[in-house]
Design a protein around this motif. Structure first.
Motif, short mmCIF file in Angstrom:
data_model
loop_
_atom_site.label_atom_id
_atom_site.label_comp_id
_atom_site.label_asym_id
_atom_site.label_seq_id
_atom_site.Cartn_x
_atom_site.Cartn_y
_atom_site.Cartn_z
N GLN A 1 -9.41 10.08 0.23
CA GLN A 1 -7.96 9.89 0.16
C GLN A 1 -7.29 11.21 0.57
N ILE B 1 0.84 -1.20 0.00
CA ILE B 1 0.00 0.00 0.00
C ILE B 1 0.87 1.24 0.00
N GLU C 1 -10.44 2.56 -4.50
CA GLU C 1 -9.78 2.37 -3.21
C GLU C 1 -10.11 1.01 -2.62
N ASN C 2 -11.32 0.50 -2.85
CA ASN C 2 -11.71 -0.82 -2.34
C ASN C 2 -10.93 -1.93 -3.03
N GLU D 1 -6.01 -0.39 -2.40
CA GLU D 1 -5.72 0.83 -1.65
C GLU D 1 -4.33 1.35 -2.00
#
Length: 344
Positions: free
Chosen positions: A147, A59, A120-121, A124
């Motif tokens: 974000q 991430i 984002e799901n 990420e």
């Protein structure tokens, strides 16, 4: 252990730790040695040194570049548009040099809210660079909530607590206008984009400032409109030029290079010579400006500097080095080529 822990142990700021880890100047050798000894003794591994494939860094070592398409300026295949293609290349190089991966995502403007969350799901990212060319203040506010590590390019809303980076549009168009005025042109036309956005409105303001310094105003008959996303000649433009006949301007400023190249092709098809009969100036300095004949006088945009600043701001937020948001204007430079000349 985090960067702030290193800073506390060394009794320095997080910024000093970042400088030491990245080998940059700005701190004394004693402070640098002190920080690096603590880093070594603690086993701390800064994010910039973690390999992109490490599990715990997937991430933090991924940044996302997002563009909203079908907005009149940013097309579905925006990455093939010269200006955006060059900008994206520079951003990608900045990310690669700092050990980060960059994901590219496109969002349809009519499915904006749902798509942002889906991105984002699905995967990420540590932060986002948003091409905000034609986005509203509310749309950018929505993304910032989802974000917080966000840098927005190509537009600016002064009231939002968000990093914005934009070229100095007013300065560039002023430079273009001033160039034509200095060449003796007084009957100058303006070719604007059919799609409006922050950049174009700012350019128009800068150009008008140059005219007013000479006591001039733009004649409405010399205000033209053209598509900003095509290189080919445009029939509507040709029709307007034909209607003017001998009342044509001696010079034209175009809001972007796409328009300028299209204008040159339209004029050529009408038998009007550039720059002998009419000078043409563009804005952006895309690579195609060197291929068109004659080579285009244009305003150079420091795309590499925009990319460098965007990635630096984003990584500073991710690392917690600097949480203060800024609005940055990157100055432009006039590139004089063969499409403009003095009035005879």
């Amino acid at each position: 252990m985090k960067m702030e822990d290193i800073a506390k142990l060394a009794n320095v700021s997080k910024s000093a730790v970042s400088i030491a880890l990245n080998g940059k100047p700005g701190i004394s050798s004693e402070t640098r040695d002190k920080i690096l000894k603590i880093v070594k003794d603690s086993g701390y591994i800064p994010r910039t040194m973690v390999k992109a494939g490490d599990v715990n860094s997937s991430i933090t070592h991924t940044l996302r570049f997002v563009a909203c398409t079908n907005s009149g300026i940013v097309l579905e295949h925006y990455y093939n548009q010269p200006f955006f293609m060059e900008l994206i290349h520079d951003i990608e190089e900045q990310c690669r040099s700092r050990g980060y991966s960059l994901f590219f995502s496109s969002i349809q403007i009519d499915a904006f809210e749902s798509t942002v969350q889906e991105l984002e799901n699905e995967h990420e990212a540590g932060g986002m660079i948003l091409l905000g060319t034609n986005l509203t203040q509310e749309q950018i506010r929505l993304i910032a909530k989802k974000q917080p590590n966000l840098v927005v390019l190509d537009t600016c809303y002064e009231t939002l607590n968000v990093h914005f980076i934009v070229m100095n549009n007013k300065m560039g168009a002023y430079q273009a206008g001033r160039h034509l005025l200095d060449l003796g042109h007084r009957r100058i036309g303006y070719v604007q984009s059919t799609s409006r956005m922050y950049n174009f409105d700012s350019r128009k303001s800068g150009f008008m400032t140059a005219l007013r310094e000479e006591g001039l105003e733009l004649e409405q008959t010399l205000l033209f409109s053209a598509s900003p996303t095509t290189f080919i000649s445009q029939e509507e433009l040709k029709g307007k030029f034909t209607e003017l006949g001998d009342a044509m301007p001696t010079a034209l400023f175009c809001e972007c290079d796409y328009i300028a190249i299209s204008v040159i092709k339209s004029l050529t098809e009408l038998g009007i010579r550039v720059p002998e009969d009419i000078s043409v100036v563009g804005f952006d300095n895309i690579r195609e400006t060197m291929i068109v004949s004659p080579e285009l006088t244009t305003v150079h945009v420091e795309k590499a500097k925009i990319a460098e600043l965007a990635v630096s701001n984003l990584l500073n937020m991710i690392e917690g080095v600097n949480t203060v948001r800024t609005k940055s204007f990157i100055d432009t430079k006039l590139i004089i080529r063969k499409s403009s000349q003095a009035v005879e």
